[in-house]
Design a protein around this motif. Structure first.
Motif, PDB file in Angstrom:
ATOM      1  N   SER A 276      39.478  39.422  44.666  1.00  0.00           N
ATOM      2  CA  SER A 276      38.412  38.724  45.397  1.00  0.00           C
ATOM      3  C   SER A 276      38.217  39.319  46.786  1.00  0.00           C
ATOM      4  O   SER A 276      37.074  39.488  47.248  1.00  0.00           O
ATOM      5  N   ASP A 277      39.302  39.652  47.461  1.00  0.00           N
ATOM      6  CA  ASP A 277      39.202  40.258  48.785  1.00  0.00           C
ATOM      7  C   ASP A 277      38.518  41.614  48.711  1.00  0.00           C
ATOM      8  O   ASP A 277      37.657  41.945  49.556  1.00  0.00           O
ATOM      9  N   ILE A 278      38.866  42.405  47.697  1.00  0.00           N
ATOM     10  CA  ILE A 278      38.230  43.714  47.543  1.00  0.00           C
ATOM     11  C   ILE A 278      36.745  43.557  47.250  1.00  0.00           C
ATOM     12  O   ILE A 278      35.898  44.282  47.790  1.00  0.00           O
ATOM     13  N   ASP A 279      36.406  42.581  46.423  1.00  0.00           N
ATOM     14  CA  ASP A 279      34.999  42.342  46.091  1.00  0.00           C
ATOM     15  C   ASP A 279      34.193  42.001  47.344  1.00  0.00           C
ATOM     16  O   ASP A 279      33.057  42.471  47.533  1.00  0.00           O
ATOM     17  N   ALA A 280      34.774  41.186  48.224  1.00  0.00           N
ATOM     18  CA  ALA A 280      34.073  40.822  49.451  1.00  0.00           C
ATOM     19  C   ALA A 280      33.864  42.038  50.356  1.00  0.00           C
ATOM     20  O   ALA A 280      32.845  42.139  51.055  1.00  0.00           O
ATOM     21  N   LYS A 281      34.810  42.975  50.343  1.00  0.00           N
ATOM     22  CA  LYS A 281      34.710  44.141  51.221  1.00  0.00           C
ATOM     23  C   LYS A 281      33.723  45.181  50.698  1.00  0.00           C
ATOM     24  O   LYS A 281      32.989  45.792  51.461  1.00  0.00           O
ATOM     25  N   VAL A 282      33.707  45.419  49.375  1.00  0.00           N
ATOM     26  CA  VAL A 282      32.859  46.490  48.846  1.00  0.00           C
ATOM     27  C   VAL A 282      31.380  46.123  48.904  1.00  0.00           C
ATOM     28  O   VAL A 282      30.508  47.012  48.879  1.00  0.00           O
ATOM     29  N   ARG A 283      31.045  44.842  48.962  1.00  0.00           N
ATOM     30  CA  ARG A 283      29.641  44.432  48.980  1.00  0.00           C
ATOM     31  C   ARG A 283      28.923  44.911  50.242  1.00  0.00           C
ATOM     32  O   ARG A 283      27.686  44.975  50.277  1.00  0.00           O
ATOM     33  N   ALA A 284      29.693  45.232  51.277  1.00  0.00           N
ATOM     34  CA  ALA A 284      29.080  45.721  52.511  1.00  0.00           C
ATOM     35  C   ALA A 284      28.850  47.226  52.491  1.00  0.00           C
ATOM     36  O   ALA A 284      28.329  47.780  53.467  1.00  0.00           O
ATOM     37  N   LEU A 285      29.233  47.926  51.417  1.00  0.00           N
ATOM     38  CA  LEU A 285      29.103  49.378  51.370  1.00  0.00           C
ATOM     39  C   LEU A 285      27.667  49.831  51.098  1.00  0.00           C
ATOM     40  O   LEU A 285      27.299  50.953  51.438  1.00  0.00           O
ATOM     41  N   GLY A 286      26.882  49.020  50.473  1.00  0.00           N
ATOM     42  CA  GLY A 286      25.517  49.425  50.170  1.00  0.00           C
ATOM     43  C   GLY A 286      24.751  48.337  49.460  1.00  0.00           C
ATOM     44  O   GLY A 286      25.340  47.378  48.921  1.00  0.00           O
ATOM     45  N   ARG A 287      23.406  48.475  49.444  1.00  0.00           N
ATOM     46  CA  ARG A 287      22.559  47.466  48.788  1.00  0.00           C
ATOM     47  C   ARG A 287      22.526  47.745  47.292  1.00  0.00           C
ATOM     48  O   ARG A 287      21.652  48.430  46.771  1.00  0.00           O
ATOM     49  N   ARG A 288      23.563  47.282  46.624  1.00  0.00           N
ATOM     50  CA  ARG A 288      23.677  47.428  45.180  1.00  0.00           C
ATOM     51  C   ARG A 288      23.820  46.045  44.557  1.00  0.00           C
ATOM     52  O   ARG A 288      24.062  45.045  45.250  1.00  0.00           O
ATOM     53  N   ARG A 289      23.706  46.005  43.269  1.00  0.00           N
ATOM     54  CA  ARG A 289      23.892  44.730  42.562  1.00  0.00           C
ATOM     55  C   ARG A 289      25.368  44.661  42.150  1.00  0.00           C
ATOM     56  O   ARG A 289      25.774  45.189  41.110  1.00  0.00           O
ATOM     57  N   TRP A 290      26.166  44.035  43.005  1.00  0.00           N
ATOM     58  CA  TRP A 290      27.606  43.969  42.790  1.00  0.00           C
ATOM     59  C   TRP A 290      27.939  42.849  41.818  1.00  0.00           C
ATOM     60  O   TRP A 290      27.448  41.722  41.950  1.00  0.00           O
ATOM     61  N   VAL A 291      28.813  43.182  40.842  1.00  0.00           N
ATOM     62  CA  VAL A 291      29.188  42.207  39.814  1.00  0.00           C
ATOM     63  C   VAL A 291      30.710  42.196  39.701  1.00  0.00           C
ATOM     64  O   VAL A 291      31.349  43.252  39.522  1.00  0.00           O
ATOM     65  N   LEU A 292      31.320  41.028  39.834  1.00  0.00           N
ATOM     66  CA  LEU A 292      32.756  40.856  39.590  1.00  0.00           C
ATOM     67  C   LEU A 292      32.912  40.436  38.140  1.00  0.00           C
ATOM     68  O   LEU A 292      32.796  39.256  37.793  1.00  0.00           O
ATOM     69  N   GLU A 293      33.132  41.421  37.256  1.00  0.00           N
ATOM     70  CA  GLU A 293      33.068  41.143  35.818  1.00  0.00           C
ATOM     71  C   GLU A 293      34.360  40.582  35.258  1.00  0.00           C
ATOM     72  O   GLU A 293      34.339  39.812  34.281  1.00  0.00           O
ATOM     73  N   THR A 294      35.477  40.917  35.779  1.00  0.00           N
ATOM     74  CA  THR A 294      36.752  40.429  35.244  1.00  0.00           C
ATOM     75  C   THR A 294      37.708  40.181  36.415  1.00  0.00           C
ATOM     76  O   THR A 294      37.805  41.009  37.337  1.00  0.00           O
ATOM     77  N   LEU A 295      38.435  39.085  36.331  1.00  0.00           N
ATOM     78  CA  LEU A 295      39.374  38.724  37.389  1.00  0.00           C
ATOM     79  C   LEU A 295      40.754  38.511  36.768  1.00  0.00           C
ATOM     80  O   LEU A 295      40.948  37.593  35.969  1.00  0.00           O
ATOM     81  N   GLY A 296      41.685  39.397  37.070  1.00  0.00           N
ATOM     82  CA  GLY A 296      43.045  39.280  36.528  1.00  0.00           C
ATOM     83  C   GLY A 296      43.794  38.124  37.157  1.00  0.00           C
ATOM     84  O   GLY A 296      43.644  37.831  38.345  1.00  0.00           O
ATOM     85  N   GLU A 297      44.624  37.439  36.364  1.00  0.00           N
ATOM     86  CA  GLU A 297      45.387  36.301  36.838  1.00  0.00           C
ATOM     87  C   GLU A 297      46.871  36.636  36.775  1.00  0.00           C
ATOM     88  O   GLU A 297      47.358  37.212  35.798  1.00  0.00           O
ATOM     89  N   GLY A 298      47.588  36.251  37.823  1.00  0.00           N
ATOM     90  CA  GLY A 298      49.035  36.460  37.846  1.00  0.00           C
ATOM     91  C   GLY A 298      49.477  37.131  39.129  1.00  0.00           C
ATOM     92  O   GLY A 298      48.671  37.647  39.919  1.00  0.00           O
ATOM     93  N   ASN A 299      50.788  37.124  39.338  1.00  0.00           N
ATOM     94  CA  ASN A 299      51.372  37.764  40.513  1.00  0.00           C
ATOM     95  C   ASN A 299      51.818  39.188  40.146  1.00  0.00           C
ATOM     96  O   ASN A 299      52.380  39.422  39.067  1.00  0.00           O
ATOM     97  N   VAL A 300      51.575  40.093  41.042  1.00  0.00           N
ATOM     98  CA  VAL A 300      51.938  41.493  40.822  1.00  0.00           C
ATOM     99  C   VAL A 300      52.676  42.003  42.057  1.00  0.00           C
ATOM    100  O   VAL A 300      52.630  41.388  43.131  1.00  0.00           O
ATOM    101  N   ARG A 301      53.330  43.134  41.891  1.00  0.00           N
ATOM    102  CA  ARG A 301      54.075  43.737  43.000  1.00  0.00           C
ATOM    103  C   ARG A 301      53.483  45.114  43.282  1.00  0.00           C
ATOM    104  O   ARG A 301      53.620  46.043  42.482  1.00  0.00           O
ATOM    105  N   LEU A 302      52.846  45.254  44.439  1.00  0.00           N
ATOM    106  CA  LEU A 302      52.225  46.505  44.836  1.00  0.00           C
ATOM    107  C   LEU A 302      51.935  46.450  46.335  1.00  0.00           C
ATOM    108  O   LEU A 302      52.197  45.440  47.010  1.00  0.00           O
ATOM    109  N   ASP A 303      51.403  47.553  46.848  1.00  0.00           N
ATOM    110  CA  ASP A 303      51.017  47.619  48.249  1.00  0.00           C
ATOM    111  C   ASP A 303      49.550  47.197  48.344  1.00  0.00           C
ATOM    112  O   ASP A 303      48.651  47.969  47.970  1.00  0.00           O
ATOM    113  N   PRO A 304      49.254  46.001  48.805  1.00  0.00           N
ATOM    114  CA  PRO A 304      47.864  45.529  48.769  1.00  0.00           C
ATOM    115  C   PRO A 304      46.923  46.362  49.639  1.00  0.00           C
ATOM    116  O   PRO A 304      45.760  46.558  49.277  1.00  0.00           O
TER     117      PRO A 304
END
Length: 490
Positions: free
Chosen positions: A346-374
């Motif tokens: 969700s955070d990434i989706d909010a950030k990429v929408r400012a990159l250009g006037r495109r039709r942004w679609v969040l098609e799939t949202l994964g659920e669960g906790n993961v371990r990575l460098d955010p």
């Protein structure tokens, strides 16, 4: 006034205290020193045991001879009368005739009449004690039944037994038996001499064996030393052959691993220098060219300043990207932590929408906790979205998605752009790579996808591309969701 080099000062004492003796010689010296100590201890112990054995044998022999004479004196009879022998001289003579002493053994019969001593001897000793009146008197006058005296043939240990002493007078007789200790211990000394000789030969053989064995053991170490001396920045591909599973083989493996890290570090440094010199040359040339032809017209000056500022900004972005790629080789490149995949997407989706006037679609949202460098993952997905914006037009659809399945985390960007030719799929993640389908008027140095690949590989993951010319492109990163991704390790 002289200055002191702190680095040199810390090294000189060690260099002074050090030694230039080869390790092979040290190993041989330690082995020989240990063997010499063991052999010397064995020889000394055997020598003491043999010396103690000589004393015990001599003492037992003297005691036995004295006992035999005492038994003989109690049972001896005169053949003519059948009565016990009463004359000391005849008693001693009869006993001595039946004795057969050894080479260094002496049997004496001593009688005294008044102040005169008379000696009867049996055997051929190395020194005639019977002719030494002073020694005879020392033995006879001794208050103890045994003792030791010094003679020209060495120490003489003796024992004596009275033979029919006459009551109330100093007259009488004595049976004296003894041994010359030097002669008795001669065989033992020969044994010690033989042991010393055998030990010396053994030390020589051990020295040869130690030299050969030490050379065999240190051969891999010598190979490591020679390899280290021959390795340079231009020849980091040399490796040490590893044979076996012992400590030396482990040392060779660690040395090879160190060379791998050095080669990787030098390669990253060389790539950084090559990339920087390649990409920074053009903006520098542009800036210099504009400054050289800049006139006095204020409008022209303003335009030149704008162009130079634009090129300097591009140089700054190139340098930042190159530094990021160089940092990808460092252990602190990533800082994994537990995060919610849904929140991250969700955070990434909010950030990429400012990159250009495109039709942004969040098609799939994964659920669960993961371990990575955010932060790094966000940087990678935003870069993919930026590439999608550059290859699409206003109003085109760009889809963002994430999923968690089978222990893997997947995040992707899909667009409906021109797509990527199959010939370009293998090279788009290389540094400064630009596909032929990319518009010429787009900015960037061609490092974006290389950064995405570095971030994915830092997580021990991969980058996947699905694209067909004219049908759009899907680019995503697939990362393992495992506790094996250690904090701070890329």
């Amino acid at each position: 006034m002289t200055t002191t080099d702190p680095v040199r000062d810390t090294r000189d004492p060690d260099r002074i205290r050090g030694t230039r003796i080869p390790a092979r010689v040290k190993i041989m010296a330690w082995m020989l020193g240990l063997m010499l100590l063991v052999l010397a201890t064995v020889v000394l112990v055997v020598w003491q045991l043999l010396a103690s054995g000589v004393d015990n044998r001599v003492a037992r022999a003297i005691e036995q001879e004295a006992g035999e004479f005492a038994n003989f004196a109690g049972e001896a009879k005169d053949p003519a009368t059948g009565q016990p022998i009463s004359d000391p001289y005849r008693l001693l003579d009869a006993h001595l005739r039946a004795q057969y002493p050894d080479a260094f053994e002496v049997h004496l019969g001593i009688t005294r009449t008044g102040d005169r001593l008379r000696a009867l001897r049996q055997g051929e000793p190395p020194y005639d004690i019977g002719a030494d009146d002073a020694l005879l008197r020392q033995i006879v006058d001794s208050p103890t039944p045994h003792g030791q005296a010094d003679t020209p043939a060495g120490p003489f240990r003796w024992g004596k037994v009275h033979a029919l002493p006459r009551e109330g007078t100093g007259d009488g007789g004595w049976f004296v038996t003894g041994y010359f200790l030097t002669g008795v211990g001669a065989q033992d000394r020969q044994t010690i001499d033989l042991m010393v000789l055998v030990s010396a030969v053994g030390l020589l053989v051990a020295a040869l064996v130690a030299w050969l064995v030490a050379g065999e053991i240190l051969a891999p170490v010598r190979m490591v030393r020679l390899a280290a001396a021959q390795i340079g920045e231009e020849d980091l591909r040399r490796r040490i052959p590893v044979h076996g599973r012992d400590d030396i083989s482990a040392l060779a493996e660690q040395f090879n691993a160190m060379l791998d890290r050095l080669e990787q570090a030098f390669r990253a440094q060389r790539e950084f220098i090559d990339d920087a010199s390649h990409e920074l040359r053009t903006p520098i040339t542009i800036v210099r060219g504009h400054l050289e032809v800049m006139g006095d017209d204020p409008v022209e000056r303003a335009e030149v300043v704008r162009l130079c500022t634009d090129e300097l900004d591009r140089m700054s972005r190139i340098v930042e990207d190159l530094l990021l790629l160089a940092k990808a080789q460092r252990p602190d490149f990533l800082r994994p932590e537990p995060v919610s995949l849904a929140e991250l997407t969700s955070d990434i989706d909010a950030k990429v929408r400012a990159l250009g006037r495109r039709r942004w679609v969040l098609e799939t949202l994964g659920e669960g906790n993961v371990r990575l460098d955010p932060q790094r993952v966000t940087q990678a997905v935003v870069q993919l979205a930026q590439n999608a914006v550059q290859h699409t037009s206003d109003g085109d659809e760009i889809r963002l998605g994430s999923a968690l399945y089978g222990g893997a985390v997947s995040l992707w960007i899909s667009d409906e752009g021109r797509g990527i030719a199959p010939a370009d799929l293998d090279r788009i993640f290389e540094r400064f790579a630009r596909g032929p389908s990319r518009p010429a008027d787009r900015g960037g140095a061609g490092l974006g996808l290389a950064i995405v690949k570095a971030i994915a590989e830092g997580h021990r993951g991969t980058v996947k591309v699905l694209s067909s010319p004219g049908k759009g492109t899907t680019v995503g990163i697939e990362l393992p969701n495992s506790q094996s991704v250690v904090d701070g390790v890329g």
